[in-house]
Design a protein around this motif. Structure first.
Motif, PDB file in Angstrom:
ATOM      1  N   VAL A  71      -3.009 -16.299 -25.361  1.00 10.46           N
ATOM      2  CA  VAL A  71      -1.634 -16.210 -25.872  1.00 10.46           C
ATOM      3  C   VAL A  71      -1.354 -14.832 -26.449  1.00 10.46           C
ATOM      4  O   VAL A  71      -0.372 -14.631 -27.174  1.00 10.46           O
ATOM      5  N   VAL A  73      -2.909 -12.968 -28.718  1.00  6.09           N
ATOM      6  CA  VAL A  73      -3.145 -12.728 -30.141  1.00  6.09           C
ATOM      7  C   VAL A  73      -4.337 -11.780 -30.308  1.00  6.09           C
ATOM      8  O   VAL A  73      -5.419 -12.038 -29.782  1.00  6.09           O
ATOM      9  N   ASP A  94       0.765 -14.124 -36.793  1.00  2.23           N
ATOM     10  CA  ASP A  94       0.379 -14.817 -35.558  1.00  2.23           C
ATOM     11  C   ASP A  94      -0.060 -16.257 -35.799  1.00  2.23           C
ATOM     12  O   ASP A  94      -0.545 -16.923 -34.879  1.00  2.23           O
ATOM     13  N   GLU A  96       1.459 -19.179 -36.142  1.00  2.73           N
ATOM     14  CA  GLU A  96       2.031 -20.231 -35.304  1.00  2.73           C
ATOM     15  C   GLU A  96       1.435 -20.210 -33.905  1.00  2.73           C
ATOM     16  O   GLU A  96       1.101 -21.259 -33.334  1.00  2.73           O
ATOM     17  N   ALA A  97       1.271 -19.013 -33.343  1.00  2.00           N
ATOM     18  CA  ALA A  97       0.699 -18.906 -32.002  1.00  2.00           C
ATOM     19  C   ALA A  97      -0.762 -19.374 -32.010  1.00  2.00           C
ATOM     20  O   ALA A  97      -1.218 -20.063 -31.088  1.00  2.00           O
ATOM     21  N   VAL A  98      -1.509 -19.018 -33.067  1.00  2.00           N
ATOM     22  CA  VAL A  98      -2.913 -19.407 -33.161  1.00  2.00           C
ATOM     23  C   VAL A  98      -3.039 -20.918 -33.277  1.00  2.00           C
ATOM     24  O   VAL A  98      -3.819 -21.555 -32.559  1.00  2.00           O
ATOM     25  N   GLY A 100      -0.940 -23.168 -32.424  1.00  2.00           N
ATOM     26  CA  GLY A 100      -0.479 -23.817 -31.203  1.00  2.00           C
ATOM     27  C   GLY A 100      -1.538 -23.830 -30.115  1.00  2.00           C
ATOM     28  O   GLY A 100      -1.779 -24.865 -29.480  1.00  2.00           O
ATOM     29  N   VAL A 101      -2.182 -22.713 -29.891  1.00  2.00           N
ATOM     30  CA  VAL A 101      -3.172 -22.655 -28.819  1.00  2.00           C
ATOM     31  C   VAL A 101      -4.428 -23.444 -29.195  1.00  2.00           C
ATOM     32  O   VAL A 101      -5.067 -24.061 -28.322  1.00  2.00           O
TER      33      VAL A 101
END
Length: 543
Positions: A71, A73, A94, A96-98, A100-101
């Motif tokens: 993603v 990051v 980061d 939210e991205a972390v 989420g994945v």
């Protein structure tokens, strides 16, 4: 943040990120009960061939790193306070991205998750990623730790959450990124800096510069973490064994000739000389639990274990003929004699561990268990005491050697030693052994020349060399969780099972001083099951 790509290694994270390579592990399976780790469950445990603690640690880190890359990051490795797990830092922005994945990846391949609160007195335990409670608090956590539990094919081991990978959320403060909790080096790094590669030993004392890049590659990190800290051990440590195959007819013939006896071929099957194959499993214990060892030297009377590969770097069989200064002292059948020459091994490091083949590393240990960062050796005095008075005919060879050690050291240093050593691998300084041989040439030569144990022997590695190093400022006393188990006990099966269930000793010794030929067959069946369950993964040195 900018990262430097790290070497690509395939692990089951490939499956989570869509690689066509597919997972290395099989479906989750429940291991035997004694393998279940504390603090977790066996609901999601993956079978992985060749499992080691270091392999589990690296596999978890690879999985998390691959998810973060998928993603976009950026991250860098942190010198965390745990030797078993790893820590990757990401920017707070980061989060939210972390999350989420991680949620998606652990939905496809369930693992375990714990929320890290830097202020908590008691850390939160891991929960299955299938459990919604595992995800509570992740939006405000200083870090989250992620793991996938692994077991060997025989379901004897479980490598659990302690080998996981923590993801820390670092906050911007001006031009710097600030850590949410303490690590071993710094609270902040420059936000404008670029990643560099850092040696694997910087991120765990469990590895060294001599651990292969395949097992523990360099990691992308920040320049601030490349410093040499006062507590780091960067010097090499080797391991040395003495070993004999008592079933070998040629060896038994040499022994009979040295004793002036007639050799009979049928004596080769004498039960008292049966090889229990402990050496194979002791070397496995190094591979599993002390991957920082540089080289393994196996000292023999021109014998080679049938299972040993000699074409693999990192192990070498050393003949008595290579290390004995006086060829007329050979052949010898006296461990005191052989041990007095170990420091003559060509290429042996200044700091080395000497193992009897019945000594084992019982769980992951760091070189700090045996040496201080300044290079002093640690020795482990026994609760027993050396008998008072001079050597007498009723002394055992062990007690006689301790008394001889005491007499010489008292004459040289004016100090009296009172304790023998525990049966724990002996941490030795090569320079101290060389110096002791020069200081006591007659006693040393007399010990080397004793073909069988004699009342004039020194015990150079298990006592004399350690105390000599201490009295010259190169060693200090220490303690270690360990077990000494005498095999000739009626409750041997129960004691072995407790040792296997607990797996909570840094080292243990399975000594066989008092077994009768009648005992050995029953003992061997118990030992075979125990050693294969405790050390199920072959070392790279096995055929």
């Amino acid at each position: 943040m900018t990262i430097t790509p790290e070497p690509t290694v395939r692990h089951f994270a490939d499956a989570m990120t869509g690689s066509s390579q597919g997972p290395v592990v099989t479906s989750p399976e429940r291991p035997q009960r004694q393998a279940e780790p504390s603090g977790g469950t066996a609901d999601d445990v993956y079978v992985e061939p060749g499992l080691t603690p270091l392999g589990a640690r690296e596999a978890n880190r690879f999985a998390v790193a691959d998810l973060l890359r998928s993603v976009g990051v950026s991250f860098f490795a942190v010198r965390g306070t745990s030797d078993h797990g790893t820590v990757l830092a990401v920017a707070e922005g980061d989060r939210e991205a972390v999350l989420g994945v991680l949620f998606r990846g652990m939905g496809q391949y369930p693992g375990h998750l714990s929320v890290i609160d830097a202020q908590a007195v008691v850390p939160a335990g891991p929960l299955s990623s299938r459990n919604p409670k595992a995800w509570r608090g992740v939006r405000t956590a200083a870090a989250v730790q992620v793991s996938w539990y692994r077991t060997d094919a025989g379901r004897h081991l479980v490598m659990g959450h302690e080998y996981g990978c923590a993801v820390e959320f670092w906050n911007w403060r001006g031009t710097h990124l600030v850590a949410p909790r303490a690590n071993r080096v710094t609270w902040a790094v420059s936000g404008e800096g670029r990643n560099v590669l850092g040696a694997a030993r910087l991120f765990s004392r469990f590895v060294s510069d001599h651990t292969s890049q395949h097992e523990a590659p360099s990691l992308p990190t920040r320049p601030e973490f490349l410093v040499s800290c006062a507590e780091d051990i960067a010097f090499p440590v080797d391991a040395a064994y003495t070993w004999v195959d008592g079933n070998d007819p040629a060896w038994q013939e040499r022994k009979a000739a040295a004793k002036g006896e007639v050799y009979h071929a049928e004596s080769a099957s004498d039960a008292r000389f049966i090889s229990r194959d402990e050496l194979r499993y002791s070397v496995r214990s190094l591979h599993m639990f002390a991957p920082w060892i540089r080289n393994v030297y196996i000292v023999t009377d021109d014998q080679v274990p049938a299972w040993l590969r000699e074409d693999v770097p990192g192990v070498r069989v050393v003949s008595h003929r290579e290390i004995f200064r006086n060829a007329s002292d050979l052949p010898t059948f006296n461990s005191h004699s052989i041990e007095s020459q170990l420091h003559h091994i060509e290429g042996l490091s200044e700091h080395f561990l000497y193992f009897n083949d019945d000594m084992f590393i019982g769980r992951p240990v760091t070189p700090h268990a045996f040496f201080t960062p300044s290079g002093k050796a640690r020795y482990f005095p026994s609760r027993n005491r050396i008998p008072q008075g001079p050597v007498v005919d009723t002394d055992t060879p062990v007690d006689a050697a301790c008394k001889n050690n005491r007499m010489l050291l008292r004459e040289r240093f004016g100090r009296v030693i009172t304790q023998p050593m525990e049966h724990i691998p002996y941490a030795l300084r090569r320079s101290a052994m060389e110096e002791a041989e020069r200081d006591f040439p007659q006693a040393w030569a007399r010990t080397a020349a004793s073909r069988f144990r004699a009342m004039t022997d020194l015990s150079t590695t298990s006592s004399f060399g350690l105390y000599y190093a201490a009295l010259t400022g190169r060693a200090q006393p220490a303690t270690m969780p360990f077990t000494y188990l005498q095999l000739a006990v009626p409750d041997l099966a129960d004691r072995l099972q407790r040792l296997l269930d607990g797996r909570n000793q840094d080292s243990f010794c399975l000594n066989d001083a008092f077994s009768t030929p009648e005992d050995i067959e029953a003992q061997q069946e118990l030992l075979d099951g125990f050693l294969n369950a405790y050390f199920p993964v072959p070392s790279p040195y096995e055929r």
